[in-house]
Every structure is written in C-alpha cells, then in structure tokens.
Design an enzyme around this catalytic site. Structure first.
Site, PDB file in Angstrom:
ATOM      1  N   LYS A 124      -0.640   6.595  -7.606  1.00 33.39           N
ATOM      2  CA  LYS A 124      -1.657   7.524  -7.099  1.00 33.39           C
ATOM      3  C   LYS A 124      -1.328   7.936  -5.670  1.00 33.39           C
ATOM      4  O   LYS A 124      -0.727   7.176  -4.917  1.00 33.39           O
ATOM      5  CB  LYS A 124      -3.030   6.844  -7.120  1.00 33.39           C
ATOM      6  CG  LYS A 124      -3.487   6.480  -8.514  1.00 33.39           C
ATOM      7  CD  LYS A 124      -4.969   6.719  -8.671  1.00 33.39           C
ATOM      8  CE  LYS A 124      -5.424   6.372 -10.065  1.00 33.39           C
ATOM      9  NZ  LYS A 124      -6.414   5.293 -10.044  1.00 33.39           N
ATOM     10  N   HIS A 127      -4.232   9.512   0.144  1.00 34.98           N
ATOM     11  CA  HIS A 127      -5.036  10.648   0.607  1.00 34.98           C
ATOM     12  C   HIS A 127      -5.550  10.385   2.022  1.00 34.98           C
ATOM     13  O   HIS A 127      -5.305   9.319   2.588  1.00 34.98           O
ATOM     14  CB  HIS A 127      -6.156  10.975  -0.384  1.00 34.98           C
ATOM     15  CG  HIS A 127      -7.028   9.813  -0.708  1.00 34.98           C
ATOM     16  ND1 HIS A 127      -7.968   9.334   0.171  1.00 34.98           N
ATOM     17  CD2 HIS A 127      -7.090   9.031  -1.806  1.00 34.98           C
ATOM     18  CE1 HIS A 127      -8.577   8.304  -0.370  1.00 34.98           C
ATOM     19  NE2 HIS A 127      -8.060   8.090  -1.568  1.00 34.98           N
ATOM     20  N   HIS A 130      -7.140   7.147   2.892  1.00 37.12           N
ATOM     21  CA  HIS A 130      -6.212   6.024   3.086  1.00 37.12           C
ATOM     22  C   HIS A 130      -5.683   5.998   4.516  1.00 37.12           C
ATOM     23  O   HIS A 130      -5.422   4.936   5.069  1.00 37.12           O
ATOM     24  CB  HIS A 130      -5.020   6.126   2.126  1.00 37.12           C
ATOM     25  CG  HIS A 130      -5.336   5.727   0.722  1.00 37.12           C
ATOM     26  ND1 HIS A 130      -5.131   6.566  -0.349  1.00 37.12           N
ATOM     27  CD2 HIS A 130      -5.843   4.578   0.213  1.00 37.12           C
ATOM     28  CE1 HIS A 130      -5.501   5.945  -1.463  1.00 37.12           C
ATOM     29  NE2 HIS A 130      -5.935   4.749  -1.147  1.00 37.12           N
TER      30      HIS A 130
HETATM   31  N1  ARG Z   1      -6.991  -0.608  -4.582  1.00 35.86           N
HETATM   32  C1  ARG Z   1      -8.423  -0.563  -4.534  1.00 35.86           C
HETATM   33  C2  ARG Z   1      -8.892   0.871  -4.703  1.00 35.86           C
HETATM   34  O1  ARG Z   1      -8.251   1.767  -4.232  1.00 35.86           O
HETATM   35  C3  ARG Z   1      -8.973  -1.089  -3.241  1.00 35.86           C
HETATM   36  C4  ARG Z   1      -8.792  -2.565  -3.036  1.00 35.86           C
HETATM   37  C5  ARG Z   1      -9.800  -3.111  -2.122  1.00 35.86           C
HETATM   38  N2  ARG Z   1      -9.636  -4.487  -1.828  1.00 35.86           N
HETATM   39  C6  ARG Z   1     -10.070  -5.515  -2.563  1.00 35.86           C
HETATM   40  N3  ARG Z   1      -9.801  -6.719  -2.139  1.00 35.86           N
HETATM   41  N4  ARG Z   1     -10.769  -5.309  -3.635  1.00 35.86           N
HETATM   42  O2  ARG Z   1      -9.935   1.097  -5.259  1.00 35.86           O
END
Ligand code: ARG
Length: 569
Positions: A124, A127, A130
């Site tokens: 992905k 963006h 981020h």
């Molecule tokens: N990769 C996840 C997302 O973009 C965010 C992760 C956040 N961190 C966690 N420890 N859950 O939705």
C-alpha cells in the site's frame, strides 16, 4: 539558569508547597517569575501578597551578591526576578563550555523506550498521513534520545491479513512480474483495486481469496513465496522514500512475525480466566474499562489484528524491558489500542511500564479538505515530497546560484524536507494541519527554511570571522551589555527546558516554537549589533562567541526535529 534560580529559592525558603518557574513573556515582568508564594499561601491560608513580599526579601538576601538585579512582587502574589548581566555572562560561559553537549539531559538513563511509528502496510502507498506519523515518531524518538533514554525505533509492518489472499488471487489472474519489479507499490495497489472491482460482479473471487490466505497461513510454498516477494519489493520502495526523509528504524518486525505466538497468547489469556466463548469465537469482556469486548479469536479460527498486538506487546516487554512504549498511530485506532492497553492491564504484565497512544490530527490541503489529486485520489507521500523538492530547487537556484550542482541539490533536499517536517511538527499534535506551500517554504516566516536560513547566516559570519579574527583573543563576555545581546543569551539558556517540555508533553511543537523564538531573537540581535563591522575587536569576539552558542543551539534543536542545517543556503 533555571536550575540555579530554583536552588537559590529552595535554599532561601524551602519548597514544601511545590512551585513553578516561568519565563516571563515581557522583560518588564522580569526574566523569570514564580508562583511559589501563591502555592504556599494556599497551604497555610494566608495572604499571598504578604508571603510574596517576605519570600522576595529572603530570596534576595540569600543569593550571591551579583545574581539578582531586581526582585519584585506582583499581584496576586507572583515574584518576578531580573538577573544581572554578569549572571547571564556566566550562563553563556557555561553553555560555551558544554559545546555540543549543551541541552541534553540524562533523565532517561538506564531506561528504554520503544517508539513505534509509521507501521507501513505492505503493498500500500505511503500517504501524507504516514508522513505526519513518521515525522512525529522520529522527532519524539530523538527527543527521548536527547534526554538520555535508550530508544528503539520500530516500524511495525502491516505484512499480514486477508488482503494478501486477495493480492495473490489478483496477481495470478492479471499480474505482471516486470511491472511489480519496476514500480511495486502502484502496481500492487492497482491489482488490489481491480480485485475489488471485479469482486462486485463475481462473488466467488472473495472465496478464492479466503482460500489462498488460508493456504498462506498454513505455509503453502507458492503462496509464501509470492507474499515474501510482495514484501521485499514493497520494502525496497519504503526504504528508498525513508532514506530520502532521513528516517530509519532499528526494528521492522511486522504482524506476520507474531502469528506463531498467537495460540500461546490465547491459552495464557484463557488460563488467567480472562476469556469467554461467544458465538464460536473467543472474547475478553472489558466492561470494567467501559470498553466493548475484545475479540481474540474469530469463529472460523482466523487470527486477529488485536491478538497480534498482544503477542507483540509481550514480546517487547520480554526482549527490551522498556519503561515506556509509544504507539504513534492515527486516531481511528483509538478503540483498538485502548483494548490492547486494557488487556495488558488485566494481564498484569508490565508493572510500571507506561503505554501511550500518540495520536495526531489530519493533513489537509489548502482548501481545508483532505489533500487529493485532481482525480480525487489521496495524495501519496511521494507526490508531496516531489512537489516540495521542485519548489525548493527553484528557491535555492534564485537565492544562491553560485553553488555547485551537487550543493544545490543537497541544499534543496534539506530545505524541502525541512519545510515538510517543520510544517507537520509545528502545530499541536492533535490539531489538523493545512498544507500551505508558500508558508511552508517562506524564508522569513514560522517555517523550517527560516530556521535553516538563520543558522546559515550565523555560519557565514563565522566563516568571515575566521579570516579576520584568526586568533581569537580571550573571550570577554562581560562586554555583551546590549539588551539584544542579553535577550539572546536568555533565549539560548532556555533550550534545555524547551526540550524537557517537549518530552514531558510528548509535544515536538514546543521545540518548534522555542526554535522559532530563538531565531527571531537572533535576527533582532543581528540587526541591532553588527558583528564583523564592530571596531572593538574584543566586543567583536564576544559577539562571535554568542553567535557560536546560538548556532550550536539552533543546529542541535533542528537535528532533534529531524531537520538538517546546511552551512549555506
Ligand atoms: N499498519 C497499521 C495500519 O496501517 C497500523 C499499525 C498500528 N500499530 C499497532 N501496534 N497496531 O492500520
């Protein structure tokens, strides 16, 4: 300087009521003021003004003779302090003596903090959200490091979940190896979008995807290979962008890594009597925390984002024994993280470990709406970066056409990225920010480039000075008597406290506003007190020393924000 003042106050009148020392907004109200008398008055039910008068006298008489210029009381009970120029000269001398160690603390000694940020999702795009996430996380990590903590920077990759089943199906039907290798993220994203488009008219696609994901979970060789390849190609792209941004990680262990731990975590939860069967799945009731139940296993036995986070948390506690874990994650995941934190509480795992969800506002376009391209797509981080770079190249070309091509490019990169980072960081973390390209790159406004420019100007004076004042005589700081000079020393002396405030409030914006103030004070000093044109060589050298301390402070603060300070702009 605050520390010294605090010590003098405590020695004179004690501190059982506790008190704050504030920097006054206007020099007419002192250099510092304290609410000590008001606190104390409350404690013993007496008139704060009387106490303030009494304390002011005692503080003044117990201080070294040349420390206070004036101590005054102001209603309803503030005590305001003005320090003598010689006290400030001493402070500058001390700062110069500390060199580039100036400003750092060792409060975090022997403590580890894990700063999780970015947590990019494989296949992905990166963006703009981020970017804000990464800038916030990286600057917080720097702030912790500068205050003495051991910091572990963690990119918790989103490399697992049913979407990989979809991607595998889509790739096998419509994919092209060369295209993925050439341009991994857009190609994979397009495949994913196509999958959803086609699935609208073809229900069996979803079943196929589920089956492929199941195979992936069970370790099917072909599917593992595809997944590994998607991940590798995506990482290549992520690393390229993050390298440009000057951000790196210690750990990029992602969600997949915790798959093998899930059963163990689930039995642990069950043994502790925390779980309940519900409609074939397994849940943890969290009414005690006023939260909806947490689902730890689906009815089809499938694993969950939440359970992986629990396994991750256990792993972190075991491997790093952190004092704190910062989760830099968008607001949308507040509920999720509250549930993770609640289960952590129930498990009683980490006594004294602090878990913190570091949220941040949205990044909006100049219209106040979500940033998007003309086609209506969310703008990618890469597009934003390229636009900033393009604008910065133009500015550098105008401002400094004499630089070599390579120098120009380096400076443009530093300016563009500095502008982006500062814009994202200068606002309160929870506010939405509006991308205003002009303001962001304005060399005379509250911007990254303004701070960089101020620094470069100081460096240019120092370069010139090296030719003239090659052998600097002994510094005679007592010659710095102008109010602008003293104001600049006072501003530099605040640096460690700005850093501390940023740490305590998890707020890089406090460091931004400090540096902006410092740059303004620097520029008004510079206008009032010419350096190289000063005829008195002793005063010239004293001013150069002041410039030295200023430049070093600016550079150090910028570095903590993740912003480079080029020598020339
Ligand atoms: N990769 C996840 C997302 O973009 C965010 C992760 C956040 N961190 C966690 N420890 N859950 O939705």
């Amino acid at each position: 300087m605050r520390a010294k003042l605090k010590e003098i106050i405590e020695r004179a009148v004690g501190s059982e009521a506790g008190f704050d020392i504030m920097v006054s907004d206007h020099v007419e109200q002192g250099h510092y003021s304290t609410n000590l008398a008001m606190r104390h008055a409350k404690l013993i039910h007496q008139n704060p003004l009387d106490i303030a008068n009494d304390f002011a006298e005692r503080i003044k008489s117990s201080a070294p003779a040349d420390f206070f210029e004036k101590v005054e009381v102001a209603p309803p009970g503030f005590i305001n302090f003005w320090l003598t120029p010689s006290a400030w000269h001493g402070s500058l001398d001390d700062i110069l003596g500390q060199g580039n160690k100036y400003g750092v603390w060792n409060i975090g000694q022997n403590k580890t903090v894990i700063v999780e940020h970015s947590s990019l999702n494989i296949a992905k795009p990166i963006h703009v959200g981020h970017l804000r996430n990464a800038f916030t996380g990286d600057s917080l990590a720097n702030i912790y490091q500068a205050t003495g903590y051991k910091v572990v920077r963690w990119n918790y990759l989103g490399d697992w979940g049913t979407q990989f089943g979809k991607l595998i199906v889509a790739y096998r039907k419509w994919g092209d190896e060369a295209a993925v290798e050439k341009d991994p993220i857009p190609t994979l994203t397009a495949l994913y979008i196509r999958f959803h488009d086609e699935a609208k008219n073809n229900e069996s696609l979803e079943d196929e995807a589920r089956a492929e994901f199941r195979k992936l979970e069970q370790g099917d060789k072909e599917n593992r290979k595809l997944w590994g390849w998607f991940k590798k190609e995506s990482m290549r792209e992520f690393n390229r962008v993050y390298k440009t941004l000057g951000i790196d990680f210690d750990i990029d262990i992602g969600e997949n890594f915790f798959e093998k731990e899930l059963e163990r975590v689930i039995s642990e939860l069950t043994e502790k009597g925390l779980t309940k069967e519900s409609e074939g799945g397994l849940i943890i009731p969290l009414d005690k925390f006023n939260l909806p139940v947490a689902l730890v296993r689906k009815s089809d036995g499938g694993s969950l984002y939440l359970t992986r986070d629990l396994a991750n948390l256990e792993y972190r506690l075991k491997e790093y024994k952190p004092a704190k874990i910062l989760y830099v994650v968008g607001n949308e995941q507040s509920l999720h993280l509250s549930q993770v934190f609640a289960v952590f509480d129930l498990l009683g795992l980490g006594q004294g470990v602090e878990l913190l969800h570091v949220k941040y506002g949205m990044v909006l376009g100049e219209s106040g709406k979500k940033l998007s391209t003309r086609e209506g797509n969310v703008v990618s981080g890469e597009e934003v970066l390229q636009k900033a770079l393009g604008l910065a190249r133009g500015i550098v070309q105008d401002k400094n056409p004499g630089l070599s091509r390579q120098e120009k490019e380096d400076v443009a990169q530093a300016v563009a990225i500095g502008a982006l980072k500062y814009t994202n960081l200068k606002e309160n973390r929870n506010s939405d920010i509006i991308f205003d390209w002009q303001k962001m790159l304005d060399f005379s406004g509250d911007s990254g480039p303004y701070l960089q420019y101020t620094y470069a100007r100081l460096q240019s004076i120092k370069r010139k000075a090296r030719r003239v004042d090659y052998y600097w005589p002994r510094r005679q700081l007592h010659l710095l008597k102008d109010e602008k000079e003293l104001a600049l020393i006072r501003a530099i002396a605040e640096y460690p406290y700005a850093l501390l405030a940023a740490l305590e409030n998890t707020a890089p914006n406090l460091l931004c506003s400090y540096l902006y103030g410092l740059a303004n004070t620097t520029n008004s000093f510079y206008e009032a007190c010419p350096v190289m044109k000063e005829e008195d060589s002793n005063l010239r050298v004293a001013r150069l020393k002041l410039i030295d301390a200023t430049a070093q402070t600016l550079k150090s603060g910028l570095r903590i924000l993740g912003i480079k300070a080029p020598e020339r702009i």
